[in-house]
Motif scaffolding. Sequence first.
Motif, PDB file in Angstrom:
ATOM      1  N   THR A  40      41.540  45.780  36.978  1.00 36.58           N
ATOM      2  CA  THR A  40      40.367  44.921  36.900  1.00 36.58           C
ATOM      3  C   THR A  40      39.177  45.731  37.409  1.00 36.58           C
ATOM      4  O   THR A  40      39.236  46.357  38.465  1.00 36.58           O
ATOM      5  CB  THR A  40      40.562  43.660  37.767  1.00 36.58           C
ATOM      6  N   LEU A  41      38.088  45.699  36.641  1.00 34.97           N
ATOM      7  CA  LEU A  41      36.882  46.436  37.003  1.00 34.97           C
ATOM      8  C   LEU A  41      35.743  45.463  37.280  1.00 34.97           C
ATOM      9  O   LEU A  41      35.661  44.395  36.674  1.00 34.97           O
ATOM     10  CB  LEU A  41      36.482  47.391  35.882  1.00 34.97           C
ATOM     11  N   ASP A  56      23.191  50.289  37.244  1.00 33.54           N
ATOM     12  CA  ASP A  56      24.507  49.683  37.036  1.00 33.54           C
ATOM     13  C   ASP A  56      25.576  50.661  37.487  1.00 33.54           C
ATOM     14  O   ASP A  56      25.451  51.868  37.272  1.00 33.54           O
ATOM     15  CB  ASP A  56      24.735  49.370  35.549  1.00 33.54           C
ATOM     16  N   LYS A  57      26.633  50.133  38.101  1.00 27.38           N
ATOM     17  CA  LYS A  57      27.752  50.969  38.528  1.00 27.38           C
ATOM     18  C   LYS A  57      29.021  50.136  38.455  1.00 27.38           C
ATOM     19  O   LYS A  57      29.019  48.952  38.770  1.00 27.38           O
ATOM     20  CB  LYS A  57      27.526  51.473  39.952  1.00 27.38           C
ATOM     21  N   THR A  58      30.116  50.760  38.036  1.00 29.74           N
ATOM     22  CA  THR A  58      31.395  50.070  37.904  1.00 29.74           C
ATOM     23  C   THR A  58      32.352  50.547  38.992  1.00 29.74           C
ATOM     24  O   THR A  58      32.447  51.741  39.270  1.00 29.74           O
ATOM     25  CB  THR A  58      31.997  50.336  36.510  1.00 29.74           C
ATOM     26  N   PHE A  59      33.058  49.591  39.596  1.00 29.94           N
ATOM     27  CA  PHE A  59      34.023  49.874  40.656  1.00 29.94           C
ATOM     28  C   PHE A  59      35.350  49.207  40.314  1.00 29.94           C
ATOM     29  O   PHE A  59      35.392  48.237  39.566  1.00 29.94           O
ATOM     30  CB  PHE A  59      33.529  49.311  41.995  1.00 29.94           C
ATOM     31  N   LYS A  60      36.431  49.704  40.925  1.00 28.10           N
ATOM     32  CA  LYS A  60      37.728  49.035  40.823  1.00 28.10           C
ATOM     33  C   LYS A  60      37.683  47.800  41.723  1.00 28.10           C
ATOM     34  O   LYS A  60      37.034  47.812  42.759  1.00 28.10           O
ATOM     35  CB  LYS A  60      38.849  49.974  41.269  1.00 28.10           C
ATOM     36  N   ALA A  61      38.395  46.753  41.343  1.00 29.20           N
ATOM     37  CA  ALA A  61      38.347  45.481  42.056  1.00 29.20           C
ATOM     38  C   ALA A  61      38.745  45.608  43.525  1.00 29.20           C
ATOM     39  O   ALA A  61      38.240  44.887  44.375  1.00 29.20           O
ATOM     40  CB  ALA A  61      39.229  44.449  41.368  1.00 29.20           C
ATOM     41  N   GLY A  62      39.633  46.535  43.860  1.00 31.61           N
ATOM     42  CA  GLY A  62      40.115  46.674  45.225  1.00 31.61           C
ATOM     43  C   GLY A  62      39.271  47.557  46.117  1.00 31.61           C
ATOM     44  O   GLY A  62      39.553  47.670  47.310  1.00 31.61           O
ATOM     45  N   GLU A  63      38.241  48.216  45.566  1.00 33.75           N
ATOM     46  CA  GLU A  63      37.402  49.085  46.401  1.00 33.75           C
ATOM     47  C   GLU A  63      36.723  48.246  47.480  1.00 33.75           C
ATOM     48  O   GLU A  63      36.361  47.097  47.248  1.00 33.75           O
ATOM     49  CB  GLU A  63      36.351  49.804  45.558  1.00 33.75           C
ATOM     50  N   LYS A  64      36.566  48.858  48.656  1.00 35.83           N
ATOM     51  CA  LYS A  64      36.005  48.122  49.786  1.00 35.83           C
ATOM     52  C   LYS A  64      34.636  48.676  50.179  1.00 35.83           C
ATOM     53  O   LYS A  64      34.385  49.876  50.082  1.00 35.83           O
ATOM     54  CB  LYS A  64      36.954  48.201  50.978  1.00 35.83           C
TER      55      LYS A  64
END
Length: 191
Positions: A40-41, A56-64
């Motif tokens: 999930t992104l 705009d920037k995309t991260f992984k759902a679990g990044e903290k």
Amino acid sequence: MAALIDAIDIKRKMYFEFENAPYYCLDVEVSTPTARGGQTLVRFKMRNLLTRAVFDKTFKAGEKFKEPDLETIEASYLYSDSDASYFLDQESFDTIPLTAEKLGDALQFLTEGLIIKIDKFNGNPIGLQLPEKVELAVAYTEPGARGNTASGAVTKHARLETGLEIRVPFFVEEGEKVKVFTETREFAGRA
């Protein structure tokens, strides 16, 4: 220690810290994969509060992310010189200088004694928040002539005491105080 926030939990209008800078989330979009094993992104439209840059920037759902050490204080505008503009903290009575880069175009709305909010990150001022409306005196405007309304032109050009130029109704005269929306720079009424 500041709390950690998962990327998936960040919503619009939230603040978070990324690469040692505070950010404000303008918009968020979650994309869940349909294939098994896909990640999930979370895509953020975010504003860097130090540089005011938006991207705009995309991260992984679990990044903290850390919660930023942000603080907002009330201050009144004192004066400006060639180096900075100076504000008086309403609680500690310290003088806070802000450079032109941190002010942006806010100087066009500042009059002596105006109460504003100053944003601080890790105790250092990074910018300011103007009130929704400010009162400014009309320094110059053409006289309103009868009959000007026939063409549908019910506004005229006016220069305010701070140098800000706006359109005002034809009945507004020089020396009068008017209210101006700080976000749209539009006439909001007589003061």
